[in-house]
Design an enzyme around this catalytic site. Structure first.
Site, short mmCIF file in Angstrom:
data_model
loop_
_atom_site.label_atom_id
_atom_site.label_comp_id
_atom_site.label_asym_id
_atom_site.label_seq_id
_atom_site.Cartn_x
_atom_site.Cartn_y
_atom_site.Cartn_z
N TYR A 73 81.69 -57.45 -51.27
CA TYR A 73 82.24 -57.15 -49.94
C TYR A 73 83.01 -55.84 -49.97
O TYR A 73 82.92 -55.02 -49.05
CB TYR A 73 83.18 -58.29 -49.47
CG TYR A 73 83.63 -58.09 -48.05
CD1 TYR A 73 82.88 -58.60 -46.99
CD2 TYR A 73 84.78 -57.36 -47.74
CE1 TYR A 73 83.25 -58.39 -45.68
CE2 TYR A 73 85.16 -57.14 -46.43
CZ TYR A 73 84.39 -57.66 -45.41
OH TYR A 73 84.76 -57.45 -44.10
N PHE A 125 72.29 -36.45 -25.95
CA PHE A 125 71.45 -37.53 -26.44
C PHE A 125 71.98 -38.82 -25.79
O PHE A 125 73.19 -38.95 -25.58
CB PHE A 125 71.40 -37.65 -27.97
CG PHE A 125 70.43 -38.73 -28.37
CD1 PHE A 125 69.07 -38.53 -28.20
CD2 PHE A 125 70.87 -39.96 -28.80
CE1 PHE A 125 68.16 -39.54 -28.46
CE2 PHE A 125 69.96 -40.98 -29.08
CZ PHE A 125 68.60 -40.77 -28.91
N THR A 126 71.06 -39.74 -25.51
CA THR A 126 71.40 -40.92 -24.69
C THR A 126 72.63 -41.68 -25.20
O THR A 126 73.61 -41.84 -24.47
CB THR A 126 70.19 -41.87 -24.65
OG1 THR A 126 69.77 -42.14 -25.99
CG2 THR A 126 69.03 -41.26 -23.87
N ASP A 216 75.70 -33.43 -35.06
CA ASP A 216 74.83 -34.60 -35.08
C ASP A 216 73.75 -34.24 -36.09
O ASP A 216 72.82 -33.50 -35.79
CB ASP A 216 74.24 -34.89 -33.70
CG ASP A 216 73.34 -36.13 -33.72
OD1 ASP A 216 72.83 -36.46 -34.82
OD2 ASP A 216 73.13 -36.77 -32.68
N LYS A 259 66.44 -41.47 -39.63
CA LYS A 259 65.49 -40.37 -39.43
C LYS A 259 65.36 -39.59 -40.74
O LYS A 259 64.67 -40.02 -41.65
CB LYS A 259 65.96 -39.47 -38.28
CG LYS A 259 65.73 -40.05 -36.89
CD LYS A 259 66.77 -41.02 -36.47
CE LYS A 259 66.79 -41.29 -34.98
NZ LYS A 259 67.77 -42.34 -34.63
N ARG A 383 60.76 -39.64 -22.07
CA ARG A 383 62.02 -38.91 -22.23
C ARG A 383 62.15 -38.01 -21.02
O ARG A 383 61.85 -36.82 -21.05
CB ARG A 383 62.02 -38.06 -23.52
CG ARG A 383 62.06 -38.87 -24.79
CD ARG A 383 63.44 -39.27 -25.30
NE ARG A 383 64.02 -40.47 -24.74
CZ ARG A 383 64.87 -41.25 -25.41
NH1 ARG A 383 65.20 -41.00 -26.66
NH2 ARG A 383 65.43 -42.28 -24.82
N PHE A 450 66.48 -47.12 -19.98
CA PHE A 450 65.11 -46.94 -20.45
C PHE A 450 64.68 -48.02 -21.44
O PHE A 450 63.50 -48.34 -21.55
CB PHE A 450 64.94 -45.56 -21.10
CG PHE A 450 65.91 -45.27 -22.20
CD1 PHE A 450 67.17 -44.78 -21.91
CD2 PHE A 450 65.58 -45.51 -23.52
CE1 PHE A 450 68.08 -44.54 -22.94
CE2 PHE A 450 66.48 -45.27 -24.55
CZ PHE A 450 67.74 -44.79 -24.25
#
Ligand code: F0G
Length: 467
Positions: A73, A125-126, A216, A259, A383, A450
């Site tokens: 943990y 970005f969303t 980002d 990614k 998009r 979306f």
């Protein structure tokens, strides 16, 4: 014949079977999914180009690393391996792991943004913008104008327009700007990179006014490749050196490791400032998990550490972006309107030009994604206006310049033959665009609509007519 001097720098050890379906079966599946490709079952999909997020094939070394998972943990060995990898390749001082990118965005927004603040960014970005808004901030787009023009060939469409940033500072004052969010290889612009010169200049401008810059870094490795390819002075630098230099101009990052880092789940927040990092460590335990795992299993952190090392290998990144280019070039050869230059993680079809018979309120990109699925079983993503949502002040639909369908390429998953099948289907629709019927909402969720929205055709009961 096009000369090809490279191929994928791996061979296939295990295969995953794909489901083949008929157009009739797919017409039923998409109707049941409310004409939203997010609501399809993946078992009904043939080639899944919904996203490059978490869809990577891990390497044998990453799978071996999973066996080294230390599921303690607190103080897991894997946390320290990951910390070392982030330090080595990204260079930041403090690492706070999170379950994925939006977990990091949530923490950063909570600790840095106050009600009434303005948060500039190079296109939205969303999830990033929503977290900023939920923390009382207002997003301000400071990306260069070329990014909003699908036909511009500008090689660094991710760049911040420094005049727009300066104008914001002059208007609201630096103390109302908690940080600038700088996205590398800007997703919503079509996977378009920032130049190193711009990243450096942004850092200098912001730091002069005491404004931190948070990267980002989700696709910073892909951005590094474009810098190596396109920017003077970088041809002889390694991808790892370029990545390190990008980060050196910034004060920390949010990261979706699903990614660039070649894993199926995970993310992190990295911060140089000791005090801010302490705040983040205090709050990560509330929302994600203890500060040495942040919502990830130990084995996931170990696989991510290996993935980060693999992500900066030149052969990997060249083949990854080369595959995207391979698909894009086939579409360009047939005159299909796509965002240019071809981006890093996918091909973005300009649905407004592809379907000139549909108006913006008939959601051409949503309709095209649904029709493409019916035609060939290829799953893409909208998009455009659906993703952009409504203005929180006025409640009106936002209609961004870009109304796009994204064919997103997972890393190390599909072959060039899958790209060929995809291109054939897109081209066949492009030759008969009036077969595609527009859509209207019949269910609209409050947040990030979306993902779960449902639609119906404006005419009849099919999104793709004829055969
Ligand atoms: N930032 C960027 C630039 C992204 O593309 C994403 C995710 C996130 C942050 C959020 O990360 O999903 O790990 O929470 N993009 C995915 C996509 C969902 O399909 O483009 P996450």
């Amino acid at each position: 014949m096009r000369v090809r001097s490279w191929a994928e720098p791996y061979k296939i050890k295990m295969v995953e079977h794909l489901q083949m379906t008929t157009p009739d079966e797919r017409a039923v599946a998409i109707r049941e999914a409310g004409y939203n490709t997010f609501l399809l079952r993946s078992a009904d999909v043939y080639i899944d180009l919904l996203t490059d997020s978490g869809t990577t094939a891990m390497s044998d070394r990453q799978w071996a690393a999973m066996m080294l998972g230390d599921e303690a943990y607190a103080g897991s060995k894997n946390y320290y391996t990951l910390e070392e990898a982030v330090h080595k390749y990204y260079g930041y001082k403090h690492l706070i792991p999170t379950h994925q990118g939006r977990g990091a965005e949530h923490l950063l927004s909570k600790i840095a943004i106050e009600e009434g603040d303005f948060v500039p960014g190079n296109m939205y970005f969303t999830t990033t913008r929503l977290h900023q808004e939920l923390s009382g901030g207002q997003f301000v787009d400071v990306i260069c104008d070329e990014a909003h023009d699908p036909t511009s060939e500008f090689p660094f469409k991710g760049n911040v327009d420094l005049d727009k940033m300066q104008a914001l500072i002059d208007k609201v004052g630096a103390d109302r700007i908690p940080y600038l969010s700088l996205e590398t290889n800007v997703n919503m612009a079509g996977g378009q990179p920032c130049s190193m010169a711009n990243i450096k200049a942004v850092g200098e401008l912001c730091h002069k006014h005491g404004i931190p810059v948070f990267l980002d870094a989700t696709r910073a490795v892909e951005n590094s490749y474009f810098i190596q390819l396109r920017e003077d002075g970088y041809a002889d630098k390694t991808i790892a050196e370029i990545l390190h230099e990008i980060c050196s101009h910034t004060d920390g990052c949010t990261m979706s490791a699903k990614k660039d880092s070649l894993v199926n789940i995970g993310g992190f927040l990295a911060i140089n400032d000791d005090k801010l990092a302490e705040k983040a460590r205090n709050i990560v335990v509330v929302y994600e998990g203890l500060h040495t795992y942040g919502g990830m299993a130990g084995r996931d952190m170990e696989a991510m550490a290996v993935g980060i090392g693999e992500s900066v290998q030149y052969d990997h990144i060249r083949a990854r972006i080369g595959q995207v280019e391979y698909l894009g070039q086939q579409l360009l050869d047939e005159g299909v309107p796509i965002i240019r230059p071809i981006g890093g993680h996918g091909i973005f079809i300009d649905a407004s030009r592809f379907l000139p018979h549909l108006s913006r309120d008939q959601f051409p990109a949503q309709a095209l994604a649904a029709a493409l699925y019916v035609d060939s079983g290829v799953r893409a993503m909208e998009r455009g206006a659906v993703s952009a949502g409504r203005d929180p002040e006025t409640g009106e639909n936002r209609y961004p310049n870009l109304e796009l369908v994204r064919l997103t390429i997972p890393r190390r998953v599909y072959t060039q033959a899958h790209m060929d099948v995809t291109a054939e289907s897109v081209v066949s629709l492009f030759q008969n665009p009036e077969r595609v019927v527009g859509l209207r909402f019949n269910y609209e969720p409050e947040y990030l609509r979306f993902f779960q929205a449902r639609f119906e055709p404006i005419l009849g009961d099919a999104v793709l007519t004829g055969s």
